[in-house]
Design a protein around this motif. Structure first.
Motif, PDB file in Angstrom:
ATOM      1  N   ASN A   1      22.754 -16.766  98.579  1.00  0.00           N
ATOM      2  CA  ASN A   1      22.652 -18.169  99.005  1.00  0.00           C
ATOM      3  C   ASN A   1      22.298 -18.332 100.480  1.00  0.00           C
ATOM      4  N   ASN A   2      21.756 -17.294 101.094  1.00  0.00           N
ATOM      5  CA  ASN A   2      21.300 -17.355 102.485  1.00  0.00           C
ATOM      6  C   ASN A   2      19.784 -17.512 102.540  1.00  0.00           C
ATOM      7  N   THR A   3      19.299 -18.590 101.952  1.00  0.00           N
ATOM      8  CA  THR A   3      17.866 -18.850 101.933  1.00  0.00           C
ATOM      9  C   THR A   3      17.524 -19.960 102.921  1.00  0.00           C
ATOM     10  N   SER A   4      16.288 -19.933 103.390  1.00  0.00           N
ATOM     11  CA  SER A   4      15.802 -20.970 104.296  1.00  0.00           C
ATOM     12  C   SER A   4      14.291 -20.861 104.388  1.00  0.00           C
TER      13      SER A   4
ATOM     14  N   THR B   1      -3.817 -11.639  96.142  1.00  0.00           N
ATOM     15  CA  THR B   1      -2.934 -12.781  96.389  1.00  0.00           C
ATOM     16  C   THR B   1      -1.533 -12.431  95.898  1.00  0.00           C
ATOM     17  N   ILE B   2      -0.556 -13.064  96.525  1.00  0.00           N
ATOM     18  CA  ILE B   2       0.841 -12.906  96.110  1.00  0.00           C
ATOM     19  C   ILE B   2       1.456 -14.293  96.044  1.00  0.00           C
ATOM     20  N   SER B   3       2.123 -14.578  94.948  1.00  0.00           N
ATOM     21  CA  SER B   3       2.900 -15.804  94.794  1.00  0.00           C
ATOM     22  C   SER B   3       4.234 -15.386  94.180  1.00  0.00           C
ATOM     23  N   GLN B   4       5.267 -15.407  94.985  1.00  0.00           N
ATOM     24  CA  GLN B   4       6.566 -14.881  94.558  1.00  0.00           C
ATOM     25  C   GLN B   4       7.641 -15.932  94.819  1.00  0.00           C
ATOM     26  N   GLN B   5       8.542 -16.082  93.859  1.00  0.00           N
ATOM     27  CA  GLN B   5       9.664 -17.002  94.050  1.00  0.00           C
ATOM     28  C   GLN B   5      10.979 -16.242  93.936  1.00  0.00           C
ATOM     29  N   TYR B   6      11.965 -16.729  94.702  1.00  0.00           N
ATOM     30  CA  TYR B   6      13.290 -16.113  94.723  1.00  0.00           C
ATOM     31  C   TYR B   6      14.343 -17.194  94.557  1.00  0.00           C
ATOM     32  N   SER B   7      15.380 -16.885  93.801  1.00  0.00           N
ATOM     33  CA  SER B   7      16.495 -17.823  93.661  1.00  0.00           C
ATOM     34  C   SER B   7      17.453 -17.629  94.829  1.00  0.00           C
ATOM     35  N   PRO B   8      18.252 -18.646  95.137  1.00  0.00           N
ATOM     36  CA  PRO B   8      19.234 -18.489  96.214  1.00  0.00           C
ATOM     37  C   PRO B   8      20.197 -17.322  95.959  1.00  0.00           C
ATOM     38  N   GLU B   9      20.521 -17.087  94.699  1.00  0.00           N
ATOM     39  CA  GLU B   9      21.466 -16.021  94.350  1.00  0.00           C
ATOM     40  C   GLU B   9      20.941 -14.637  94.748  1.00  0.00           C
ATOM     41  N   GLU B  10      19.623 -14.461  94.731  1.00  0.00           N
ATOM     42  CA  GLU B  10      19.046 -13.173  95.107  1.00  0.00           C
ATOM     43  C   GLU B  10      19.262 -12.864  96.592  1.00  0.00           C
ATOM     44  N   PHE B  11      19.613 -13.881  97.353  1.00  0.00           N
ATOM     45  CA  PHE B  11      19.835 -13.724  98.799  1.00  0.00           C
ATOM     46  C   PHE B  11      21.238 -14.178  99.190  1.00  0.00           C
TER      47      PHE B  11
END
Length: 151
Positions: A47-50, A35-45
């Motif tokens: 602010n191009n998250t969706s 299993t994988i459960s991963q979170q990312y902040s907007p700053e890591e992208f």
């Protein structure tokens, strides 16, 4: 043949929120092997998250795990019509923050001998959905509605 279920979430804002990615991989006997459960902040992208970027990130994480663990025959299931239909060529790749991730996911396909993509209803993807949930700053994507930002 193993199965890979993936899901992504973005919140509390879509676009621009934190992203969560969930993946469930089962063996031929339907037993969970990873299993994988991963979170990312907007700053890591930048602010191009969706939601769409999160869905693609979940797919990429799952496919990369399969490659790293020598699983070359996989059935992929997701509840994102966009992702499944773009991966199979039914939908065109237009524009948006997710386009780079589409090409990244498609670039992994030659590593598989057999790969099938199937769209499933959300209720048949609940395990991956649960792993993609985000809990940040009092926001819980399991229970709270997503808020949309105007572009």
């Amino acid at each position: 043949m193993i199965t890979l279920h993936f899901d992504g979430a973005c919140g509390p804002y879509n676009p621009g929120g934190h992203m969560g990615c969930g993946v469930i991989i089962r063996n031929e006997n339907k037993e969970i092997i990873h299993t994988i459960s991963q979170q990312y902040s907007p700053e890591e992208f930048n602010n191009n998250t969706s939601n769409n970027v999160a869905e693609y990130m979940a797919l990429i994480l799952g496919l990369q795990w399969c490659i790293d663990n020598n699983h070359t025959e996989v059935d992929v299931y997701g509840d994102s019509k966009l992702v499944i239909n773009q991966m199979t060529g039914i939908f065109k790749i237009k524009k948006g923050a997710y386009v780079e991730k589409v090409h990244e996911a498609k670039g992994l396909i030659p590593n598989f001998n057999t790969i099938n993509f199937t769209h499933v209803k959300r209720e048949f993807n609940s395990d991956a959905d649960g792993l993609s949930k985000i809990v940040i700053d009092g926001y819980n994507s399991q229970t709270d509605p997503i808020r949309f930002r105007k572009k």
